[in-house]
Design a protein around this motif. Structure first.
Motif, short mmCIF file in Angstrom:
data_model
loop_
_atom_site.label_atom_id
_atom_site.label_comp_id
_atom_site.label_asym_id
_atom_site.label_seq_id
_atom_site.Cartn_x
_atom_site.Cartn_y
_atom_site.Cartn_z
N ASP A 190 0.80 -1.22 0.00
CA ASP A 190 0.00 0.00 0.00
C ASP A 190 0.83 1.27 0.00
O ASP A 190 0.28 2.37 0.06
CB ASP A 190 -0.93 0.01 1.22
CG ASP A 190 -1.98 -1.08 1.12
OD1 ASP A 190 -2.62 -1.17 0.07
OD2 ASP A 190 -2.12 -1.83 2.09
N VAL A 191 2.15 1.14 -0.05
CA VAL A 191 3.03 2.31 -0.05
C VAL A 191 3.04 2.92 -1.45
O VAL A 191 3.26 2.22 -2.44
CB VAL A 191 4.46 1.93 0.38
CG1 VAL A 191 5.41 3.11 0.26
CG2 VAL A 191 4.46 1.39 1.81
N THR A 192 2.78 4.22 -1.53
CA THR A 192 2.82 4.90 -2.82
C THR A 192 4.26 4.97 -3.30
O THR A 192 5.19 5.03 -2.50
CB THR A 192 2.27 6.34 -2.74
OG1 THR A 192 3.09 7.08 -1.85
CG2 THR A 192 0.83 6.36 -2.28
N LEU A 193 4.45 4.94 -4.58
CA LEU A 193 5.79 4.96 -5.14
C LEU A 193 6.16 6.35 -5.66
O LEU A 193 6.74 6.50 -6.72
CB LEU A 193 5.91 3.90 -6.25
CG LEU A 193 5.63 2.47 -5.78
CD1 LEU A 193 5.68 1.49 -6.93
CD2 LEU A 193 6.62 2.05 -4.70
N ASN A 194 5.80 7.36 -4.92
CA ASN A 194 6.15 8.74 -5.25
C ASN A 194 7.62 8.97 -4.92
O ASN A 194 8.32 8.07 -4.47
CB ASN A 194 5.30 9.72 -4.43
CG ASN A 194 3.83 9.50 -4.64
OD1 ASN A 194 3.41 8.75 -5.51
ND2 ASN A 194 3.03 10.16 -3.83
N ALA A 195 8.07 10.21 -5.07
CA ALA A 195 9.44 10.56 -4.68
C ALA A 195 9.65 10.27 -3.20
O ALA A 195 10.73 9.86 -2.79
CB ALA A 195 9.70 12.02 -4.97
N GLN A 196 8.62 10.47 -2.39
CA GLN A 196 8.68 10.17 -0.96
C GLN A 196 7.67 9.07 -0.67
O GLN A 196 6.46 9.30 -0.70
CB GLN A 196 8.36 11.43 -0.15
CG GLN A 196 8.35 11.23 1.35
CD GLN A 196 9.73 11.06 1.93
OE1 GLN A 196 10.51 10.22 1.50
NE2 GLN A 196 10.05 11.85 2.93
N PRO A 197 8.14 7.82 -0.40
CA PRO A 197 7.20 6.73 -0.11
C PRO A 197 6.25 7.11 1.03
O PRO A 197 6.66 7.73 2.01
CB PRO A 197 8.12 5.58 0.30
CG PRO A 197 9.42 5.90 -0.34
CD PRO A 197 9.53 7.39 -0.33
N LEU A 198 4.99 6.73 0.88
CA LEU A 198 3.96 7.16 1.82
C LEU A 198 2.89 6.09 1.93
O LEU A 198 2.56 5.43 0.96
CB LEU A 198 3.34 8.47 1.30
CG LEU A 198 2.09 9.00 1.99
CD1 LEU A 198 2.49 9.66 3.30
CD2 LEU A 198 1.41 10.02 1.09
N ILE A 199 2.36 5.93 3.15
CA ILE A 199 1.21 5.05 3.36
C ILE A 199 0.16 5.87 4.12
O ILE A 199 0.51 6.70 4.96
CB ILE A 199 1.60 3.76 4.12
CG1 ILE A 199 0.49 2.75 4.09
CG2 ILE A 199 2.05 4.07 5.53
CD1 ILE A 199 0.90 1.36 4.54
N THR A 200 -1.09 5.65 3.81
CA THR A 200 -2.15 6.46 4.41
C THR A 200 -2.87 5.72 5.54
O THR A 200 -2.87 4.49 5.59
CB THR A 200 -3.21 6.87 3.36
OG1 THR A 200 -3.90 5.68 2.94
CG2 THR A 200 -2.57 7.56 2.17
N ALA A 201 -3.51 6.50 6.41
CA ALA A 201 -4.30 5.92 7.49
C ALA A 201 -5.45 5.09 6.92
O ALA A 201 -5.82 4.06 7.49
CB ALA A 201 -4.83 7.03 8.40
N THR A 202 -6.00 5.51 5.81
CA THR A 202 -7.09 4.75 5.18
C THR A 202 -6.62 3.37 4.76
O THR A 202 -7.28 2.37 5.03
CB THR A 202 -7.65 5.52 3.95
OG1 THR A 202 -8.14 6.78 4.41
CG2 THR A 202 -8.75 4.75 3.27
N ASN A 203 -5.45 3.30 4.10
CA ASN A 203 -4.91 2.01 3.68
C ASN A 203 -4.62 1.10 4.87
O ASN A 203 -4.94 -0.08 4.86
CB ASN A 203 -3.66 2.18 2.83
CG ASN A 203 -3.95 2.74 1.46
OD1 ASN A 203 -5.09 2.75 1.02
ND2 ASN A 203 -2.93 3.23 0.79
N VAL A 204 -4.00 1.67 5.90
CA VAL A 204 -3.69 0.89 7.10
C VAL A 204 -4.98 0.43 7.77
O VAL A 204 -5.12 -0.74 8.14
CB VAL A 204 -2.81 1.70 8.08
CG1 VAL A 204 -2.73 1.02 9.43
CG2 VAL A 204 -1.42 1.89 7.50
N GLY A 205 -5.93 1.33 7.92
CA GLY A 205 -7.19 1.00 8.58
C GLY A 205 -7.99 -0.07 7.88
O GLY A 205 -8.77 -0.79 8.51
N ASN A 206 -7.79 -0.24 6.58
CA ASN A 206 -8.53 -1.25 5.81
C ASN A 206 -7.88 -2.63 5.82
O ASN A 206 -8.46 -3.58 5.30
CB ASN A 206 -8.74 -0.78 4.37
CG ASN A 206 -9.84 0.25 4.30
OD1 ASN A 206 -10.81 0.21 5.06
ND2 ASN A 206 -9.69 1.20 3.40
#
Length: 178
Positions: A120-136
């Motif tokens: 669920d980590v985005t592959l942008n310049a800065q890797p990021l995971i959201t609370a929505t993805n974690v919560g699901n």
């Protein structure tokens, strides 16, 4: 150690998990507790630890937590799992999972360690995971008594393994000196 099997099992509905004891539930993390970003700021003169995505990153003067929580790296070390207790702060590089009354915090920590958050980590310049993805993300949830017993067992066995690793590291160090 041979553990007794439960009398009946059922499909968990989670592909990687398979079957679970019949009386266990399967819940999304957002139903096991609140999932949100930390917001404490770094203060070099602070006396309390400040957690970031991959553990303690500094100090804070105004901590917002004084109970055990599960931390998941949100930015940078996205998906890294930590457990924090005592009085501390959490930066916005972390997601906080503040458990509900139906889940034990240590059990929730161990349950999170078996989830693959990397998907669920985005592959942008800065890797990021959201609370929505974690919560699901879904986790198996036994009774509160079983959660506590599982967490205590894992704490005990992890401490035993850590002690063995430390002894072996010391033996290697002594052999290298010789």
């Amino acid at each position: 150690m041979k553990l007794r099997a439960y009398p009946r099992y059922r499909d968990s509905g989670i592909g990687w998990l398979g079957e679970i004891p019949e009386h266990w539930g399967v819940y999304r993390l957002k139903f096991c507790g609140s999932v949100y970003s930390g917001s404490d700021t770094k203060d070099d003169d602070g006396r309390y630890p400040l957690y970031g995505a991959n553990g303690v990153i500094g100090r804070t003067a105004n901590p917002s937590f004084n109970r055990p929580i599960v931390l998941i790296g949100r930015v940078g070390s996205s998906g890294a799992i930590n457990f924090a207790q005592g009085v501390f702060g959490v930066s916005d590089n972390c997601l906080v999972i503040a458990n509900s009354k139906k889940t034990d915090t240590r059990f929730l920590f161990y349950a999170c360690t078996i989830i693959d958050f990397a998907t669920d980590v985005t592959l942008n310049a800065q890797p990021l995971i959201t609370a929505t993805n974690v919560g699901n993300k879904a986790v198996p949830v036994p009774t509160l008594g079983e959660q506590r017993a599982i967490a205590a067992f894992l704490d005990r066995e992890t401490a035993r393994i850590d002690e063995l690793i430390e002894k072996k590291a010391r033996q290697i160090e002594l052999l290298q000196e010789k």
